[in-house]
Enzyme design. Structure first.
Site, PDB file in Angstrom:
ATOM      1  N   ARG A 118       3.384 -79.070 -61.989  1.00 48.48           N
ATOM      2  CA  ARG A 118       2.073 -79.374 -61.385  1.00 48.48           C
ATOM      3  C   ARG A 118       1.247 -80.360 -62.197  1.00 48.48           C
ATOM      4  NH1 ARG A 118       2.657 -73.993 -60.078  1.00 48.48           N
ATOM      5  NH2 ARG A 118       3.256 -73.791 -57.897  1.00 48.48           N
ATOM      6  N   LYS A 140      -2.580 -94.982 -60.583  1.00 50.84           N
ATOM      7  CA  LYS A 140      -1.766 -94.912 -59.362  1.00 50.84           C
ATOM      8  C   LYS A 140      -0.308 -94.771 -59.768  1.00 50.84           C
ATOM      9  CE  LYS A 140      -4.298 -97.654 -55.934  1.00 50.84           C
ATOM     10  NZ  LYS A 140      -4.203 -98.828 -55.040  1.00 50.84           N
ATOM     11  N   GLU A 234     -10.000 -95.702 -54.561  1.00 52.99           N
ATOM     12  CA  GLU A 234     -10.008 -96.811 -53.607  1.00 52.99           C
ATOM     13  C   GLU A 234     -10.704 -96.488 -52.289  1.00 52.99           C
ATOM     14  OE1 GLU A 234      -6.428 -99.186 -53.712  1.00 52.99           O
ATOM     15  OE2 GLU A 234      -6.939-100.084 -51.776  1.00 52.99           O
ATOM     16  N   ARG A 238     -12.461-100.864 -55.305  1.00 54.64           N
ATOM     17  CA  ARG A 238     -11.101-100.999 -55.847  1.00 54.64           C
ATOM     18  C   ARG A 238     -10.228-101.837 -54.911  1.00 54.64           C
ATOM     19  NH1 ARG A 238      -7.318 -96.497 -59.043  1.00 54.64           N
ATOM     20  NH2 ARG A 238      -5.627 -97.949 -59.445  1.00 54.64           N
ATOM     21  N   HIS A 249       2.298-108.946 -49.259  1.00 57.30           N
ATOM     22  CA  HIS A 249       3.236-107.890 -48.840  1.00 57.30           C
ATOM     23  C   HIS A 249       3.995-108.304 -47.595  1.00 57.30           C
ATOM     24  CE1 HIS A 249       0.795-104.613 -51.105  1.00 57.30           C
ATOM     25  NE2 HIS A 249       1.792-105.066 -51.840  1.00 57.30           N
ATOM     26  N   HIS A 262       7.007-110.099 -56.543  1.00 61.07           N
ATOM     27  CA  HIS A 262       5.671-109.658 -56.134  1.00 61.07           C
ATOM     28  C   HIS A 262       4.588-110.692 -56.458  1.00 61.07           C
ATOM     29  CE1 HIS A 262       2.426-106.951 -55.200  1.00 61.07           C
ATOM     30  NE2 HIS A 262       1.920-107.121 -56.407  1.00 61.07           N
TER      31      HIS A 262
END
Ligand SMILES: NC(=O)c1ccc[n+]([C@@H]2O[C@H](COP(=O)([O-])OP(=O)(O)OC[C@H]3O[C@@H](n4cnc5c(N)ncnc54)[C@H](O)[C@@H]3O)[C@@H](O)[C@H]2O)c1
Ligand SMILES: [Zn+2]
Length: 354
Positions: A118, A140, A234, A238, A249, A262
């Site tokens: 956890r 993230k 976000e 953000r 993308h 990328h």
């Protein structure tokens, strides 16, 4: 520098050729509890064994777990293997993961740490420019699904980010440039004087001069820390960090992730965002030109190979960040300022694609 997030605040340390200095910063970790260094097999050779020795010589019970690099291995399968290894190695709730490498080991190790028992502590030691200026800060984490990138993930802040810019020396040129695309992004969305610094010091930056690298990484982390502290998950500003990413993308997906990496896709995406902003009279043509020129002269692409604009727009509409089917586009409104626009029509977008 500190990322202010209440009881989840943490420090980012930046230096050159100073890996052993990580040790005194780890005094909050109990020596009795195991450490797992997670990296890709490439970085294992470059830095993994060195890190393992360092940890062991500091009295930690440490192990190195390396998985094959690349987006295909940024998966739940890898996370399963890593977490099983963590059990076998005796990691408990007080143990620590060290995410060593680029954005892929960073995202995978961060995700594994966030779900193991956890959630356990992890430390980011980023070794690519992209990871040093972007993915190691902000918490993230995530992995890909066959249906798309980063579809499974968590917000889990690291306890510490330790950056050694000397790792950048061995980075292949294309990987270095991919990080530079994100660096330029920060200048455009947030900091005009930093944008000016990039314009004026292109040779030193191209040569990866450690002093300039340190300044660059420091400035980018400070901006990201500032943005994340104001909007951790976000809901608002953000999103500005996505400048160039909706276009980017779509380009990555439509070319099967093979044609552009990328940063290259983001660089083209930033140029398209600037063109759209200029065409919509949100951005002056002078600022548009400065953006395009900097991207070009640092060695990043500014144009893409022919793709049908209808395909690009259809792909953009599938963007994770769309709200109720309406595209949310970050557009520069000047050098150092930008905004999210939710009311740009597909017709306006079609006009700037080619
Ligand atoms: N979590 C976030 O906020 C966030 C933000 C941006 C990107 N990302 C993720 O980051 C990933 C891309 O990161 P990346 O570009 O760092 O990719 P990466 O981790 O695959 O690294 C790129 C390549 O460089 C190699 N490498 C790493 N360090 C090196 C060094 N010092 N010398 C030589 N080679 C080295 C790696 O082995 C790999 O082959 C993507 O999956 C993306 O989704 C996450
Ligand atoms: Zn990016």
């Amino acid at each position: 520098m500190r990322v202010e997030l209440g009881d989840r605040s943490y420090d980012i340390h930046i230096g050159n050729d100073w890996l052993p200095q990580l040790m005194p910063l780890l005094d909050f970790i109990p020596k009795t509890s195991a450490i797992m260094i997670i990296t890709d097999s490439n970085v294992a050779e470059i830095a993994g064994h060195r890190m393992l020795e360092l940890m062991r010589s500091g009295g930690f019970k440490a192990e190195l777990a390396a998985f094959p690099g690349g987006e295909d291995h940024k998966s739940l399968i890898t996370v399963r293997a890593l977490t099983e290894r963590m059990v076998e190695s005796g990691l408990d709730r007080h143990s620590t993961v060290i995410a060593l490498g680029g954005g892929i080991p960073g995202d995978v190790a961060g995700f594994a740490a966030s779900v193991y028992m956890r959630g356990i502590r992890y430390i980011q030691v980023p070794t690519t420019l992209l990871a040093q200026v972007d993915s190691s800060v902000g918490g993230k984490t995530g992995v890909n699904l066959p249906q798309g990138k980063n579809l499974v993930g968590t917000f889990h802040q690291p306890s510490l980010v330790f950056i050694d810019v000397s790792f950048i020396e061995t980075l292949p040129e294309r990987e270095y440039l991919t990080g530079l695309a994100e660096v330029i992004k920060y200048g455009i969305i947030w900091d005009s004087s930093f944008f000016g610094f990039l314009e004026q010091n292109q040779t030193a930056i191209g040569n990866r001069d450690p002093e300039y690298l340190q300044h660059m990484v420091h400035r980018c982390c400070a901006i990201k820390a500032d943005v994340v502290a104001q909007d951790e998950t976000e809901e608002g500003i953000r999103a500005l960090l996505n400048l160039g990413h909706t276009f980017g993308h779509a380009l990555e997906v439509l070319t099967g992730y093979h044609r552009y990496n990328h940063g290259e896709a983001v660089a083209i995406g930033i140029v398209l965002a600037a063109r759209l902003a200029a065409k919509s009279s949100i951005l002056s043509s002078r600022d548009h030109d400065r953006i395009k020129n900097l991207i070009f002269s640092l060695g990043l692409p500014t144009t893409y190979e022919r793709l049908a604009s209808s395909d690009l727009i259809a792909q953009m509409r599938k963007d994770k960040k769309s709200v109720g089917g309406q595209l949310q586009l970050v557009l520069p409104t000047g050098i150092g300022t930008s905004q999210v626009f939710g009311d740009i029509s597909e017709n306006q977008i079609a006009q700037i694609l080619y």
